[in-house]
Design a protein around this motif. Structure first.
Motif, mmCIF file in Angstrom:
data_model
loop_
_atom_site.group_PDB
_atom_site.id
_atom_site.type_symbol
_atom_site.label_atom_id
_atom_site.label_comp_id
_atom_site.label_asym_id
_atom_site.label_seq_id
_atom_site.Cartn_x
_atom_site.Cartn_y
_atom_site.Cartn_z
ATOM 1 N N PHE A 150 -7.426 4.490 -0.292
ATOM 2 C CA PHE A 150 -7.975 3.545 0.673
ATOM 3 C C PHE A 150 -9.431 3.236 0.348
ATOM 4 O O PHE A 150 -9.869 2.080 0.396
ATOM 5 C CB PHE A 150 -7.854 4.142 2.080
ATOM 6 C CG PHE A 150 -8.020 3.144 3.184
ATOM 7 C CD1 PHE A 150 -7.053 2.191 3.439
ATOM 8 C CD2 PHE A 150 -9.149 3.164 3.985
ATOM 9 C CE1 PHE A 150 -7.206 1.275 4.472
ATOM 10 C CE2 PHE A 150 -9.307 2.250 5.019
ATOM 11 C CZ PHE A 150 -8.332 1.300 5.256
ATOM 12 N N VAL A 165 0.831 -1.207 0.000
ATOM 13 C CA VAL A 165 0.000 0.000 0.000
ATOM 14 C C VAL A 165 0.865 1.256 0.000
ATOM 15 O O VAL A 165 0.550 2.248 -0.659
ATOM 16 C CB VAL A 165 -0.958 -0.011 1.210
ATOM 17 C CG1 VAL A 165 -1.831 1.241 1.217
ATOM 18 C CG2 VAL A 165 -1.831 -1.248 1.175
ATOM 19 N N SER A 221 -4.622 9.692 0.233
ATOM 20 C CA SER A 221 -4.644 8.418 0.948
ATOM 21 C C SER A 221 -6.069 7.949 1.188
ATOM 22 O O SER A 221 -6.359 6.752 1.077
ATOM 23 C CB SER A 221 -3.893 8.547 2.281
ATOM 24 O OG SER A 221 -4.456 9.563 3.088
ATOM 25 N N LEU A 281 -2.189 -2.925 6.114
ATOM 26 C CA LEU A 281 -3.302 -2.155 5.569
ATOM 27 C C LEU A 281 -3.361 -0.742 6.118
ATOM 28 O O LEU A 281 -3.777 0.192 5.427
ATOM 29 C CB LEU A 281 -4.612 -2.895 5.881
ATOM 30 C CG LEU A 281 -5.894 -2.385 5.242
ATOM 31 C CD1 LEU A 281 -5.818 -2.457 3.731
ATOM 32 C CD2 LEU A 281 -7.093 -3.182 5.750
ATOM 33 N N VAL A 334 -3.336 2.168 -8.066
ATOM 34 C CA VAL A 334 -4.210 1.210 -7.365
ATOM 35 C C VAL A 334 -5.194 0.586 -8.346
ATOM 36 O O VAL A 334 -5.513 -0.608 -8.259
ATOM 37 C CB VAL A 334 -4.937 1.875 -6.174
ATOM 38 C CG1 VAL A 334 -5.989 2.867 -6.615
ATOM 39 C CG2 VAL A 334 -5.579 0.816 -5.291
ATOM 40 N N GLY A 350 -2.280 2.565 4.327
ATOM 41 C CA GLY A 350 -3.118 3.275 3.368
ATOM 42 C C GLY A 350 -3.633 4.595 3.884
ATOM 43 O O GLY A 350 -4.044 5.445 3.107
ATOM 44 N N ILE A 372 -9.741 0.832 -2.610
ATOM 45 C CA ILE A 372 -9.464 -0.555 -2.227
ATOM 46 C C ILE A 372 -10.663 -1.154 -1.492
ATOM 47 O O ILE A 372 -11.088 -2.278 -1.781
ATOM 48 C CB ILE A 372 -8.201 -0.633 -1.346
ATOM 49 C CG1 ILE A 372 -6.962 -0.223 -2.148
ATOM 50 C CG2 ILE A 372 -8.015 -2.033 -0.788
ATOM 51 C CD1 ILE A 372 -5.697 -0.109 -1.314
ATOM 52 N N ILE A 431 -2.594 -7.857 1.038
ATOM 53 C CA ILE A 431 -2.442 -6.420 1.275
ATOM 54 C C ILE A 431 -1.683 -6.267 2.581
ATOM 55 O O ILE A 431 -2.240 -6.451 3.669
ATOM 56 C CB ILE A 431 -3.805 -5.708 1.326
ATOM 57 C CG1 ILE A 431 -4.608 -5.987 0.047
ATOM 58 C CG2 ILE A 431 -3.608 -4.203 1.498
ATOM 59 C CD1 ILE A 431 -5.969 -5.328 0.019
#
Length: 516
Positions: free
Chosen positions: A357, A304, A353, A339, A319, A342, A360, A336
């Motif tokens: 995030f 990430v 960010s 995490l 991403v 992120g 995802i 991932i």
């Protein structure tokens, strides 16, 4: 994201709806041209595909003589004239690398918008191929964005067959199953990349056999690594390489055949993913690798932190490509790692960010492809509450400090890994004195003992490991408050323990609480 076989139909539908401006997002320009040309021929055999780029100017699939245009503004003017003169045909106009111009010149953006509105009345449409998804805000109302996914196995199979047929002197020793595995190894690559990987395997020794599957996978690893955010792992870890975590292993074993045809026929949905929360050094990363090995699936690691770029829109583009690649390689395991990274930018990066995030999390919630997500996190307190919501993960496991029985298993695993018989060591004694040590700290104690014995020119024994454990300050003491805060998260019932012993203890504690 568009289904691989659906790009033709998606473009065709937009053309039937008289959409005049289509942005086709792909790094595979030649493949995009082939797709657009096929759509054009099946839509109107008498139509033409007219292309323009800054280097070669105008060109025509029909071989027509076209006017010259040395800059993008002039090119758009010429397209307007050509479209109005050929209203009896439904021509397509394809602009290459036009994203380079619309971001710099407001005249280009204005001309594009005017042209898109005018082409609606001609039956012709404008298609822009670009490797990036970012579209100027002025054009978003007039343009539709179509993403071209990476090629499927059905698209790569004729590429491989054509190379075999065209390369003289090649002897193929692959069965039909072997060819399918070789094509599968190429998934995740563009057509050009797969063609180079196949060609390299073919000409290496002029014999095509099972060894070439590994060669193509090695080539794919190198290409995926260039994406910066993704890394392709060759998994060799098995449950025997992971000490303890019996509850987690049992959960995984029940789903070992989850991606098989039999599971689909039975009506089982493919598992979505797993969140591994807990203390650093307790085996979260090792578990992610073990899942790939246990299920015999490709393992992709998403870093990430490496998703973030300095240019506007670069992080979102990375991403998007990474997730698209994972879907192409599926069924696979997407790991991932950490995490919480992120959200490391907070509000100091202009919201990048949060957008990354959010992308995802939305993908995890809505994905339909068989990508099993394994998300690891050390600092669960930094994650928003919605992160661990059901629907994104099938289960949330907490990896605590190992119990005494688990410490014995971990010590035995690392002794065997270093070609030593655990029976020659007092594993029970070592496990007792290592209370509060993580698996990583136990491994490092064994390595430290080996260094000391090696310096004395002898083999190492229980006493050496005992001394090494005594020299180590475990995380459970060095960061007592942090570890206790993490363990309280488990006691509050927010996750399931990865260990059977801890699960039983938690259930007993819950019963005592209810009785009181």
């Amino acid at each position: 994201m568009s289904a691989p076989g659906g790009v033709h139909e998606e473009i065709r539908l937009y053309l039937r709806a008289r959409v005049a401006l289509i942005v086709l997002v792909t790094v595979e320009e030649q493949r995009a041209i082939e797709v657009v040309d096929e759509v054009r021929r099946t839509r109107d055999a008498d139509s033409d595909l007219v292309m323009w780029d800054i280097a070669d100017r105008f060109s025509s699939k029909a071989g027509r003589q076209l006017p010259d245009a040395v800059d993008p503004v002039a090119a758009l003017d010429k397209i307007k004239d050509l479209a109005w003169k050929a209203t009896h045909r439904r021509d397509l106009y394809l602009l290459k690398d036009f994203h380079e111009f619309w971001g710099k010149d407001p005249r280009v953006r204005r001309k594009l918008r005017n042209l898109a509105q005018q082409l609606v009345y001609t039956g012709s449409s404008l298609i822009i191929t670009t490797p990036v998804r970012s579209v100027p805000v002025e054009l978003r109302d007039d343009a539709v964005v179509v993403e071209m996914p990476l090629p499927t196995a059905d698209e790569l199979r004729p590429v491989l067959d054509g190379l075999i047929d065209d390369t003289k002197g090649v002897r193929s020793e692959l069965t039909s199953h072997g060819r399918a595995r070789l094509v599968q190894a190429g998934l995740g690559l563009t057509v050009a990349q797969a063609k180079r990987a196949f060609a390299k395997a073919i000409v290496r020794d002029e014999v095509l056999d099972d060894r070439d599957i590994d060669a193509v996978i090695a080539e794919k690893k190198a290409i995926i690594r260039e994406s910066r955010a993704l890394e392709f792992y060759t998994v060799e870890e098995t449950p025997d390489d992971v000490g303890g975590l019996d509850a987690l292993k049992r959960w995984l074993a029940l789903r070992e055949r989850a991606f098989s045809a039999q599971a689909v026929e039975y009506g089982l949905p493919a598992p979505k993913g797993l969140a591994l929360i807990g203390i650093p050094g307790t085996g979260k990363s090792l578990t992610a690798k073990m899942i790939g090995g246990l299920w015999r699936l490709p393992l992709l690691r998403l870093d990430v932190g490496a998703l973030f770029g300095s240019l506007v829109g670069e992080s979102e583009e990375r991403v998007r490509r990474a997730l698209q690649l994972a879907e192409t390689v599926a069924p696979c395991v997407l790991w991932i790692d950490e995490l919480e990274k992120g959200l490391s930018g907070g509000d100091l990066d202009g919201g990048t960010s949060q957008r990354v995030f959010g992308t995802i999390l939305t993908w995890m919630q809505e994905k339909t492809s068989p990508v099993f997500v394994v998300a690891t996190a050390n600092d669960v307190t930094s994650l928003p509450p919605e992160t661990l919501r059901r629907g994104r993960f099938d289960e949330i496991f907490f990896l605590d400090l190992p119990t005494e029985e688990e410490r014995r298993e971990i010590i035995a695993v690392h002794l065997r890994k270093r070609r030593r018989d655990p029976g020659g060591f007092d594993v029970f004694h070592l496990a007792q004195i290592a209370d509060g040590y993580t698996g990583a700290e136990l491994e490092q104690s064994i390595v430290d003992a080996m260094y000391h014995a090696f310096d004395d020119d002898r083999d190492f024994h229980t006493a050496d490991v005992t001394a090494a454990i005594g020299r180590t300050v475990p995380l459970s003491r060095a960061q007592r408050e942090v570890i206790e805060r993490l363990r309280s998260w488990l006691r509050e019932g927010r996750a399931r323990s990865a260990s059977f012993a801890e699960t039983a203890q938690a259930e007993q504690a819950q019963v005592r609480l209810e009785l009181s």
